[in-house]
Design an enzyme around this catalytic site. Structure first.
Site, PDB file in Angstrom:
ATOM      1  N   ARG A  99      59.082 -14.139  10.911  1.00 39.76           N
ATOM      2  CA  ARG A  99      59.144 -15.585  10.646  1.00 39.76           C
ATOM      3  C   ARG A  99      59.482 -15.741   9.164  1.00 39.76           C
ATOM      4  O   ARG A  99      58.715 -15.313   8.289  1.00 39.76           O
ATOM      5  CB  ARG A  99      57.819 -16.255  10.984  1.00 39.76           C
ATOM      6  CG  ARG A  99      57.759 -17.712  10.548  1.00 39.76           C
ATOM      7  CD  ARG A  99      56.604 -18.465  11.171  1.00 39.76           C
ATOM      8  NE  ARG A  99      56.869 -18.787  12.565  1.00 39.76           N
ATOM      9  CZ  ARG A  99      56.228 -19.728  13.259  1.00 39.76           C
ATOM     10  NH1 ARG A  99      55.262 -20.447  12.693  1.00 39.76           N
ATOM     11  NH2 ARG A  99      56.538 -19.970  14.517  1.00 39.76           N
ATOM     12  N   HIS A 126      64.558 -21.601  16.286  1.00 37.73           N
ATOM     13  CA  HIS A 126      63.247 -21.181  16.822  1.00 37.73           C
ATOM     14  C   HIS A 126      63.483 -20.771  18.279  1.00 37.73           C
ATOM     15  O   HIS A 126      63.041 -21.424  19.223  1.00 37.73           O
ATOM     16  CB  HIS A 126      62.257 -22.339  16.713  1.00 37.73           C
ATOM     17  CG  HIS A 126      60.816 -21.922  16.850  1.00 37.73           C
ATOM     18  ND1 HIS A 126      60.419 -20.611  17.017  1.00 37.73           N
ATOM     19  CD2 HIS A 126      59.665 -22.657  16.837  1.00 37.73           C
ATOM     20  CE1 HIS A 126      59.105 -20.556  17.101  1.00 37.73           C
ATOM     21  NE2 HIS A 126      58.630 -21.777  17.001  1.00 37.73           N
ATOM     22  N   GLN A 129      60.590 -20.216  21.025  1.00 36.24           N
ATOM     23  CA  GLN A 129      59.969 -21.463  21.475  1.00 36.24           C
ATOM     24  C   GLN A 129      60.832 -22.149  22.532  1.00 36.24           C
ATOM     25  O   GLN A 129      60.334 -22.563  23.584  1.00 36.24           O
ATOM     26  CB  GLN A 129      59.771 -22.405  20.281  1.00 36.24           C
ATOM     27  CG  GLN A 129      59.264 -23.779  20.664  1.00 36.24           C
ATOM     28  CD  GLN A 129      57.806 -23.806  21.049  1.00 36.24           C
ATOM     29  OE1 GLN A 129      56.965 -23.304  20.320  1.00 36.24           O
ATOM     30  NE2 GLN A 129      57.479 -24.376  22.202  1.00 36.24           N
ATOM     31  N   ASP A 217      59.289 -33.139  17.256  1.00 37.76           N
ATOM     32  CA  ASP A 217      58.760 -32.119  16.338  1.00 37.76           C
ATOM     33  C   ASP A 217      58.444 -32.832  15.028  1.00 37.76           C
ATOM     34  O   ASP A 217      58.888 -33.973  14.810  1.00 37.76           O
ATOM     35  CB  ASP A 217      59.831 -31.020  16.138  1.00 37.76           C
ATOM     36  CG  ASP A 217      59.344 -29.827  15.320  1.00 37.76           C
ATOM     37  OD1 ASP A 217      58.119 -29.681  15.116  1.00 37.76           O
ATOM     38  OD2 ASP A 217      60.201 -29.028  14.879  1.00 37.76           O
ATOM     39  N   CYS A 257      56.504 -28.718  20.330  1.00 46.18           N
ATOM     40  CA  CYS A 257      56.230 -27.290  20.124  1.00 46.18           C
ATOM     41  C   CYS A 257      54.886 -27.055  19.452  1.00 46.18           C
ATOM     42  O   CYS A 257      54.350 -25.953  19.530  1.00 46.18           O
ATOM     43  CB  CYS A 257      57.352 -26.646  19.329  1.00 46.18           C
ATOM     44  SG  CYS A 257      57.601 -27.354  17.681  1.00 46.18           S
ATOM     45  N   ARG A 285      54.357 -19.706  25.833  1.00 45.08           N
ATOM     46  CA  ARG A 285      54.835 -18.837  24.749  1.00 45.08           C
ATOM     47  C   ARG A 285      54.480 -17.374  25.035  1.00 45.08           C
ATOM     48  O   ARG A 285      55.292 -16.482  24.820  1.00 45.08           O
ATOM     49  CB  ARG A 285      54.207 -19.260  23.404  1.00 45.08           C
ATOM     50  CG  ARG A 285      54.537 -20.671  22.922  1.00 45.08           C
ATOM     51  CD  ARG A 285      56.007 -20.865  22.628  1.00 45.08           C
ATOM     52  NE  ARG A 285      56.559 -19.851  21.758  1.00 45.08           N
ATOM     53  CZ  ARG A 285      56.450 -19.831  20.426  1.00 45.08           C
ATOM     54  NH1 ARG A 285      55.817 -20.802  19.802  1.00 45.08           N
ATOM     55  NH2 ARG A 285      57.012 -18.863  19.705  1.00 45.08           N
TER      56      ARG A 285
HETATM   57  N1  NVA Z   1      60.173 -27.391  12.847  1.00 52.22           N
HETATM   58  C1  NVA Z   1      58.849 -26.829  12.671  1.00 52.22           C
HETATM   59  C2  NVA Z   1      58.479 -26.024  13.854  1.00 52.22           C
HETATM   60  C3  NVA Z   1      57.098 -25.414  13.783  1.00 52.22           C
HETATM   61  C4  NVA Z   1      56.760 -24.572  14.966  1.00 52.22           C
HETATM   62  C5  NVA Z   1      58.811 -26.021  11.403  1.00 52.22           C
HETATM   63  O1  NVA Z   1      59.756 -25.262  11.165  1.00 52.22           O
HETATM   64  O2  NVA Z   1      57.852 -26.139  10.642  1.00 52.22           O
HETATM   65  N1   CP Z   2      55.243 -23.716  17.988  1.00 51.64           N
HETATM   66  C1   CP Z   2      54.990 -22.765  17.082  1.00 51.64           C
HETATM   67  O1   CP Z   2      55.835 -21.932  16.746  1.00 51.64           O
HETATM   68  O2   CP Z   2      53.739 -22.785  16.584  1.00 51.64           O
HETATM   69  P1   CP Z   2      53.169 -21.894  15.408  1.00 51.64           P
HETATM   70  O3   CP Z   2      53.800 -22.372  14.122  1.00 51.64           O
HETATM   71  O4   CP Z   2      51.688 -22.111  15.432  1.00 51.64           O
HETATM   72  O5   CP Z   2      53.543 -20.456  15.663  1.00 51.64           O
END
Ligand code: NVA
Ligand code: CP
Length: 298
Positions: A99, A126, A129, A217, A257, A285
């Site tokens: 990540r 992502h 997801q 989101d 998500c 997930r």
């Molecule tokens: N768009 C959000 C998704 C989190 C799972 C982010 O990148 O923070």
């Molecule tokens: N939806 C998702 O990726 O959640 P987290 O940021 O908790 O991993």
């Protein structure tokens, strides 16, 4: 050797097969020894609850082990180049789940390492997801064709993965984003060239027409916290609430998500309503991670 860096890096049939496989793995509460004697490093440069835990648990269900790393407790936080990290870790572990911020970071790890790399979220995509969201939808519809999915919010990493999925799964994607927060045109153009049915608008109400599933989101993603106030203004009218959902299909389901900011992109009433399938999404997930890992290591 396979990497899973974006949905667009799959072949269309592979994408569907992966979702169908995740459904079977869920039904049979799948366990295997596929990853026996394998250790995967989870490198997380951003916070995570769902992705981290579902990968850690999924890897154990497949017989493997994990090491969790962050910049705070590794040399990544002291600017050791990714290309060096990739080559070193390739000599210790059998895979990376990453990540990070730029998509090019994950591509660099894949290029310089000699082990599989899985995208656990970047600023651009992502994919794990949205693949899992494909399962959540399929469980309710038994198909993706003719399903109308609305996106109400930022043209962000989630939006881009939805657009990538639209090229493969045949659903209609109605995407409402404020001016200035539209999805990347390269991502959109590629999906449209491949036959994706994507309608982009800056009007959330227009995106509701016939929608069977409405997705949203956060307005400020991880790394964009300083823009929170500016984004709250830009996204006024983009809250998924009862008023907006009244314009969708009467049986509409709501997806997010998570984590959610109640009262911003989604109302508390909608998130807690019968229409919300958000926690089923979170559960899936785990099953999708296992299908992705099985694909990568088979
Ligand atoms: N768009 C959000 C998704 C989190 C799972 C982010 O990148 O923070
Ligand atoms: N939806 C998702 O990726 O959640 P987290 O940021 O908790 O991993």
């Amino acid at each position: 050797m396979k990497h899973f860096l974006s949905i667009a890096s799959l072949k269309p049939t592979q994408a569907m097969d992966l979702v169908l496989r995740a459904k079977v793995m869920k039904q049979e509460n799948h366990r295997s020894s596929l990853l026996k004697d394998k250790v995967l490093a989870l490198i997380f440069e951003k916070a995570s609850t769902r992705t981290r835990v579902s990968f850690e648990v999924g890897i154990r269900h497949l017989g493997g082990q994990t090491i969790f790393m962050t910049p705070a407790d590794s040399q990544l936080g002291r600017s050791e180049p990714l290309k060096d990290t990739a080559r070193v870790l390739s000599r210790y572990v059998q895979g990376l789940v990453v990540r990070t911020f730029a998509q090019k970071n994950i591509e660099e790890l894949a290029r310089f390492g000699s082990i599989p790399v899985v995208n656990a979220l970047t600023d651009r995509y992502h994919p794990c997801q949205v693949m899992s969201d494909m399962l959540t939808i399929y469980e309710r519809t038994g198909t993706w064709s003719d399903v109308v999915i609305a996106w109400v919010g930022d043209g962000n990493n989630m939006a881009h993965s939805w657009i990538n999925a639209s090229a493969y799964f045949g659903f209609h994607l109605n995407m409402a984003c404020p001016e200035g927060y539209m999805p990347n045109t390269d991502v959109l153009d590629r999906a449209l060239r491949m036959g994706g049915k994507v309608f982009v608008t800056d009007d959330p109400k227009a995106a509701m027409a016939g929608a069977h599933f409405v997705n949203t989101d956060v307005w400020a993603s991880m790394g964009q916290e300083a823009e929170q106030k500016k984004r709250e203004q830009a996204f006024a009218g983009f809250c998924v609430n009862d008023e907006l959902l009244a314009l969708a299909d009467p049986e509409v389901k709501v997806m997010h998500c998570l984590p959610a900011h109640r009262g911003e992109e989604i109302s508390e009433a909608v998130l807690e309503s019968e229409r919300s399938i958000i926690f089923d999404q979170a559960e899936n997930r785990l099953h999708m991670q296992k299908a992705i890992l099985e694909w990568v290591y088979s």
